[in-house]
Design a protein around this motif. Structure first.
Motif, PDB file in Angstrom:
ATOM      1  N   LEU A   9       0.750  -1.310   0.522  1.00  0.00           N
ATOM      2  CA  LEU A   9       0.322  -0.028  -0.448  1.00  0.00           C
ATOM      3  C   LEU A   9       1.119   0.943  -0.086  1.00  0.00           C
ATOM      4  CD1 LEU A   9      -2.443  -0.766   2.978  1.00  0.00           C
ATOM      5  CD2 LEU A   9      -3.025  -1.027   0.394  1.00  0.00           C
ATOM      6  N   SER A  10       0.376   2.147  -1.549  1.00  0.00           N
ATOM      7  CA  SER A  10       1.061   3.367  -0.488  1.00  0.00           C
ATOM      8  C   SER A  10       0.192   4.585  -1.245  1.00  0.00           C
ATOM      9  CB  SER A  10       2.097   3.702  -1.987  1.00  0.00           C
ATOM     10  OG  SER A  10       3.522   2.390  -1.704  1.00  0.00           O
ATOM     11  N   LYS A  11       0.575   5.321  -0.523  1.00  0.00           N
ATOM     12  CA  LYS A  11      -0.609   7.213  -0.670  1.00  0.00           C
ATOM     13  C   LYS A  11       0.238   8.419  -0.527  1.00  0.00           C
ATOM     14  CE  LYS A  11      -4.514   8.881  -0.166  1.00  0.00           C
ATOM     15  NZ  LYS A  11      -4.437   9.159  -1.190  1.00  0.00           N
ATOM     16  N   PHE A  19       2.920   6.928   3.139  1.00  0.00           N
ATOM     17  CA  PHE A  19       3.343   5.334   3.506  1.00  0.00           C
ATOM     18  C   PHE A  19       3.649   4.970   1.857  1.00  0.00           C
ATOM     19  CE2 PHE A  19      -1.325   5.741   4.130  1.00  0.00           C
ATOM     20  CZ  PHE A  19      -1.542   4.428   3.804  1.00  0.00           C
ATOM     21  N   GLU A  20       4.595   3.721   2.400  1.00  0.00           N
ATOM     22  CA  GLU A  20       4.821   3.568   0.686  1.00  0.00           C
ATOM     23  C   GLU A  20       5.380   2.154   0.736  1.00  0.00           C
ATOM     24  OE1 GLU A  20       8.248   5.471  -2.712  1.00  0.00           O
ATOM     25  OE2 GLU A  20       9.019   5.491  -0.349  1.00  0.00           O
ATOM     26  N   ASP A  21       4.532   0.627   0.526  1.00  0.00           N
ATOM     27  CA  ASP A  21       5.312  -0.810   0.978  1.00  0.00           C
ATOM     28  C   ASP A  21       4.813  -0.647   1.806  1.00  0.00           C
ATOM     29  OD1 ASP A  21       5.775  -3.003  -0.405  1.00  0.00           O
ATOM     30  OD2 ASP A  21       7.555  -2.395  -0.252  1.00  0.00           O
ATOM     31  N   LYS A 209       7.220   7.590  10.205  1.00  0.00           N
ATOM     32  CA  LYS A 209       8.099   8.012   9.436  1.00  0.00           C
ATOM     33  C   LYS A 209       6.892   6.927   8.406  1.00  0.00           C
ATOM     34  CE  LYS A 209      11.631   9.850  11.057  1.00  0.00           C
ATOM     35  NZ  LYS A 209      12.773  10.320  11.209  1.00  0.00           N
ATOM     36  N   GLY A 210       5.687   6.667   8.074  1.00  0.00           N
ATOM     37  CA  GLY A 210       4.704   5.703   7.520  1.00  0.00           C
ATOM     38  C   GLY A 210       5.575   4.684   7.086  1.00  0.00           C
TER      39      GLY A 210
END
Ligand code: ADP
Ligand code: MG
Length: 339
Positions: A9-11, A19-21, A209-210
């Motif tokens: 999931l990334s946003k 967030f990433e991955d 931090k995401g």
């Protein structure tokens, strides 16, 4: 397959990557807490699962069905926010019934379900009250009832207790946990309060931090922090540089090591200690804080500042600033931590 699966999931909001991955799995009936400092992306992740902030990429599966691109109301998810978000001009009963009405159900079909959740959240007798006639805790129970009445597949709670005072908070967190267990309801709860997370959760996803920096049971996260951030967030871990670890504990480490304040003891005269207890080190008390059943000392030992928690037994006199004592370290409780 797990009941809930999130993959890659990334946003982002414009050029701010929240967030990433992100990936995780959750089993049916689990109570998961997203824990982390303010701004780390907890609410955004929760809202992404609810469909309120659709993800930019990745997939979300619930009970074998992909929901990534579904509208919020199709997902079978109930959500409770910190700010209640009740309709001020509707009674308790009407607020709770609203979601079912929107589904086109008749009043007679709705009534028994509404009555049941009102009983579950202990609001019997308040059916015809308006939100302004209720306390903060009662309003939050209306919000909870409203989320439960639609029989969600997943319950999402975003800091639902943060606006409440300490006593009500403790009562309501227990009530939420009891209802969740009784209904075997898969739940994701957001908080920045580590005590709340420790007490309520089957597992904690600790975020920074995401990123989910560690996922595990409260005990795992508390006793085996994966890195310095987790150690700092979960307790009052002492972090000791590798060269200092040699001086203090006579152990060879290639990273920092962590030891909890309660794993440091004061040497008692005449008592025998096992081989898992270090040689004594002379320490000077710099400061102390009375935390009720525990006294938390700041001490200086071998030019290292450490936090030591001692039980506040009535027989034990408070150690004055400047006084000296011999400290022992439980070597079994010392562990390396990644930067
Ligand atoms: P948390 O709930 O952990 O405090 P959030 O998920 O609210 O964190 O916020 C994470 C980051 O995303 C922050 O930098 C915040 O400013 C940003 N953010 C959250 N919602 C929005 C939005 N609707 N538009 C732009 N940026 C947002
Ligand atoms: Mg938030």
């Amino acid at each position: 397959m797990s009941y809930v699966t999130a993959q890659q999931l990334s946003k982002s909001f414009a050029d701010n990557t929240v967030f990433e991955d992100i990936h995780f799995t959750i089993e049916k009936g689990e109570f998961i807490t997203l824990l982390g400092p303010s701004g780390c992306g907890k609410s955004t992740l929760l809202r992404s699962l609810a469909g309120l902030n659709p993800v930019d990429s990745g997939q979300i599966w619930v009970d074998g069905e992909e929901i990534t691109h579904q509208a919020p109301q199709q997902r079978g998810i109930g959500m409770v926010f910190q700010s209640y978000a009740l309709f001020p001009n509707m009674t308790v009963e009407a607020n709770i019934a609203f979601g079912l009405k929107m589904k086109g159900l008749s009043s007679s079909a709705i009534k028994p379900d509404v009555a049941k959740v009102i009983e579950l959240v202990e609001l019997t007798g308040k059916e015809h009250h308006y939100p302004h006639q209720l306390s903060g805790g009662q309003r939050q129970r209306v919000a909870l009832a409203r989320a439960l009445v639609v029989k969600p597949r997943i319950l999402l709670l975003d800091e639902p207790l943060s606006a409440l005072d300490a006593k009500i908070r403790k009562h309501l967190r227990q009530q939420i946990r009891d209802i969740q267990k009784e209904m075997n309801l898969t739940t994701i709860f957001v908080t920045h309060d580590q005590e709340e997370a420790m007490i309520m959760s089957d597992r904690i996803f600790l975020m920074n931090k995401g990123e989910i920096v560690q996922a595990g049971t409260p005990e795992e996260i508390y006793t085996q922090p994966a890195d310095e951030f987790v150690a700092g967030f979960m307790g009052h871990y002492n972090l000791v540089a590798a060269d200092k670890a040699k001086d203090l504990f006579n152990i060879d480490a290639d990273s920092k090591v962590a030891i909890r304040p309660e794993s440091i003891y004061v040497k008692e005269a005449g008592r025998q200690y096992g081989s898992h207890i270090s040689a004594p080190q002379l320490a000077t008390i710099k400061n102390h804080q009375l935390l009720g059943n525990v006294i938390r000392y700041q001490v200086d030992v071998q030019e290292c500042e450490l936090t030591v928690d001692l039980l506040n037994r009535s027989s034990e006199r408070l150690l004055a600033n400047g006084s000296q004592l011999e400290l022992l370290f439980n070597l079994n409780e010392i562990q390396p931590v990644r930067a």
